[in-house]
Design a protein around this motif. Sequence first.
Motif, PDB file in Angstrom:
ATOM      1  N   ILE A  38       0.846  -1.199   0.000  1.00 30.20           N
ATOM      2  CA  ILE A  38       0.000   0.000   0.000  1.00 30.20           C
ATOM      3  C   ILE A  38       0.879   1.245   0.000  1.00 30.20           C
ATOM      4  O   ILE A  38       1.837   1.335   0.782  1.00 30.20           O
ATOM      5  CB  ILE A  38      -0.922   0.006   1.235  1.00 30.20           C
ATOM      6  CG1 ILE A  38      -1.794  -1.248   1.249  1.00 30.20           C
ATOM      7  CG2 ILE A  38      -1.767   1.281   1.274  1.00 30.20           C
ATOM      8  CD1 ILE A  38      -2.505  -1.475   2.571  1.00 30.20           C
ATOM      9  N   TYR A  74      -7.459  -4.089   1.569  1.00 30.87           N
ATOM     10  CA  TYR A  74      -8.434  -3.343   0.788  1.00 30.87           C
ATOM     11  C   TYR A  74      -9.321  -2.487   1.698  1.00 30.87           C
ATOM     12  O   TYR A  74      -9.568  -1.317   1.409  1.00 30.87           O
ATOM     13  CB  TYR A  74      -9.292  -4.291  -0.047  1.00 30.87           C
ATOM     14  CG  TYR A  74     -10.349  -3.569  -0.840  1.00 30.87           C
ATOM     15  CD1 TYR A  74     -10.017  -2.869  -1.999  1.00 30.87           C
ATOM     16  CD2 TYR A  74     -11.677  -3.562  -0.420  1.00 30.87           C
ATOM     17  CE1 TYR A  74     -10.982  -2.188  -2.721  1.00 30.87           C
ATOM     18  CE2 TYR A  74     -12.655  -2.881  -1.138  1.00 30.87           C
ATOM     19  CZ  TYR A  74     -12.296  -2.199  -2.290  1.00 30.87           C
ATOM     20  OH  TYR A  74     -13.253  -1.508  -2.983  1.00 30.87           O
ATOM     21  N   VAL A  95      -7.329   0.505   2.869  1.00 33.98           N
ATOM     22  CA  VAL A  95      -7.206   1.524   1.815  1.00 33.98           C
ATOM     23  C   VAL A  95      -8.489   2.341   1.710  1.00 33.98           C
ATOM     24  O   VAL A  95      -8.455   3.575   1.678  1.00 33.98           O
ATOM     25  CB  VAL A  95      -6.857   0.867   0.454  1.00 33.98           C
ATOM     26  CG1 VAL A  95      -7.009   1.868  -0.684  1.00 33.98           C
ATOM     27  CG2 VAL A  95      -5.454   0.295   0.482  1.00 33.98           C
ATOM     28  N   VAL A  96      -9.624   1.672   1.665  1.00 32.07           N
ATOM     29  CA  VAL A  96     -10.907   2.363   1.518  1.00 32.07           C
ATOM     30  C   VAL A  96     -11.181   3.263   2.731  1.00 32.07           C
ATOM     31  O   VAL A  96     -11.591   4.418   2.584  1.00 32.07           O
ATOM     32  CB  VAL A  96     -12.050   1.347   1.315  1.00 32.07           C
ATOM     33  CG1 VAL A  96     -13.408   2.020   1.414  1.00 32.07           C
ATOM     34  CG2 VAL A  96     -11.902   0.645  -0.027  1.00 32.07           C
ATOM     35  N   ASN A 126      -8.160   6.251   3.043  1.00 32.43           N
ATOM     36  CA  ASN A 126      -7.984   7.239   1.985  1.00 32.43           C
ATOM     37  C   ASN A 126      -8.819   8.478   2.296  1.00 32.43           C
ATOM     38  O   ASN A 126      -9.985   8.390   2.642  1.00 32.43           O
ATOM     39  CB  ASN A 126      -8.388   6.659   0.630  1.00 32.43           C
ATOM     40  CG  ASN A 126      -8.009   7.572  -0.507  1.00 32.43           C
ATOM     41  OD1 ASN A 126      -6.938   8.173  -0.500  1.00 32.43           O
ATOM     42  ND2 ASN A 126      -8.887   7.692  -1.476  1.00 32.43           N
ATOM     43  N   ASP A 164      -3.469  10.244   1.392  1.00 33.16           N
ATOM     44  CA  ASP A 164      -3.777   9.682   0.084  1.00 33.16           C
ATOM     45  C   ASP A 164      -3.290   8.232   0.150  1.00 33.16           C
ATOM     46  O   ASP A 164      -2.089   7.974   0.182  1.00 33.16           O
ATOM     47  CB  ASP A 164      -3.034  10.457  -1.008  1.00 33.16           C
ATOM     48  CG  ASP A 164      -3.308   9.942  -2.406  1.00 33.16           C
ATOM     49  OD1 ASP A 164      -4.178   9.064  -2.573  1.00 33.16           O
ATOM     50  OD2 ASP A 164      -2.642  10.425  -3.339  1.00 33.16           O
ATOM     51  N   ARG A 185      -3.555   4.251  -1.361  1.00 32.97           N
ATOM     52  CA  ARG A 185      -3.978   3.418  -2.489  1.00 32.97           C
ATOM     53  C   ARG A 185      -3.043   2.217  -2.641  1.00 32.97           C
ATOM     54  O   ARG A 185      -1.945   2.201  -2.077  1.00 32.97           O
ATOM     55  CB  ARG A 185      -4.013   4.223  -3.771  1.00 32.97           C
ATOM     56  CG  ARG A 185      -2.704   4.847  -4.119  1.00 32.97           C
ATOM     57  CD  ARG A 185      -2.806   5.727  -5.350  1.00 32.97           C
ATOM     58  NE  ARG A 185      -1.557   6.469  -5.463  1.00 32.97           N
ATOM     59  CZ  ARG A 185      -1.470   7.758  -5.650  1.00 32.97           C
ATOM     60  NH1 ARG A 185      -2.550   8.474  -5.762  1.00 32.97           N
ATOM     61  NH2 ARG A 185      -0.313   8.350  -5.740  1.00 32.97           N
ATOM     62  N   LYS A 186      -3.495   1.248  -3.410  1.00 26.04           N
ATOM     63  CA  LYS A 186      -2.666   0.093  -3.692  1.00 26.04           C
ATOM     64  C   LYS A 186      -1.442   0.558  -4.467  1.00 26.04           C
ATOM     65  O   LYS A 186      -1.553   1.353  -5.407  1.00 26.04           O
ATOM     66  CB  LYS A 186      -3.457  -0.939  -4.505  1.00 26.04           C
ATOM     67  CG  LYS A 186      -2.687  -2.183  -4.815  1.00 26.04           C
ATOM     68  CD  LYS A 186      -3.542  -3.185  -5.574  1.00 26.04           C
ATOM     69  CE  LYS A 186      -2.718  -4.414  -5.914  1.00 26.04           C
ATOM     70  NZ  LYS A 186      -3.485  -5.401  -6.661  1.00 26.04           N
ATOM     71  N   SER A 187      -0.285   0.075  -4.056  1.00 25.53           N
ATOM     72  CA  SER A 187       0.955   0.468  -4.713  1.00 25.53           C
ATOM     73  C   SER A 187       1.019  -0.135  -6.106  1.00 25.53           C
ATOM     74  O   SER A 187       0.644  -1.281  -6.317  1.00 25.53           O
ATOM     75  CB  SER A 187       2.146  -0.010  -3.882  1.00 25.53           C
ATOM     76  OG  SER A 187       3.351   0.359  -4.493  1.00 25.53           O
ATOM     77  N   ARG A 188       1.504   0.646  -7.055  1.00 25.59           N
ATOM     78  CA  ARG A 188       1.710   0.143  -8.411  1.00 25.59           C
ATOM     79  C   ARG A 188       3.070  -0.528  -8.466  1.00 25.59           C
ATOM     80  O   ARG A 188       4.055   0.001  -7.972  1.00 25.59           O
ATOM     81  CB  ARG A 188       1.689   1.291  -9.426  1.00 25.59           C
ATOM     82  CG  ARG A 188       0.301   1.851  -9.606  1.00 25.59           C
ATOM     83  CD  ARG A 188       0.322   2.847 -10.735  1.00 25.59           C
ATOM     84  NE  ARG A 188      -0.157   4.095 -10.147  1.00 25.59           N
ATOM     85  CZ  ARG A 188       0.232   5.298 -10.498  1.00 25.59           C
ATOM     86  NH1 ARG A 188       1.109   5.471 -11.440  1.00 25.59           N
ATOM     87  NH2 ARG A 188      -0.256   6.356  -9.901  1.00 25.59           N
TER      88      ARG A 188
END
Length: 86
Positions: free
Chosen positions: A3, A56, A59-60, A63, A73, A75-78
């Motif tokens: 994350i 998940y 994150v929700v 955020n 901020d 979010r799932k890490s790219r």
Amino acid sequence: MKIFVAKLGFNTKAEDLFALFSKFGKVESTKVIMDRETKRSKCYGFVEMPNDNEAYVAVVELNNSIFQGSTLDVRKSRIQQPVYTI
């Protein structure tokens, strides 16, 4: 799940992220990225949680939440692809 957490306060430590995300489940690791020259936080970091469902929900829920005076901020890490040079 890895994350990405941005917009951290300058004083936020890895231990603070661990405590925050532990409310949602097991946390494997946390890291706040520091500037090599100034030794100050770059105001972002990463959290790793082994259970994708718990991650998940974290994150929700986190955020746009306020933590230590900053709006996070989260979010799932790219995953970045490695760069190959010839």
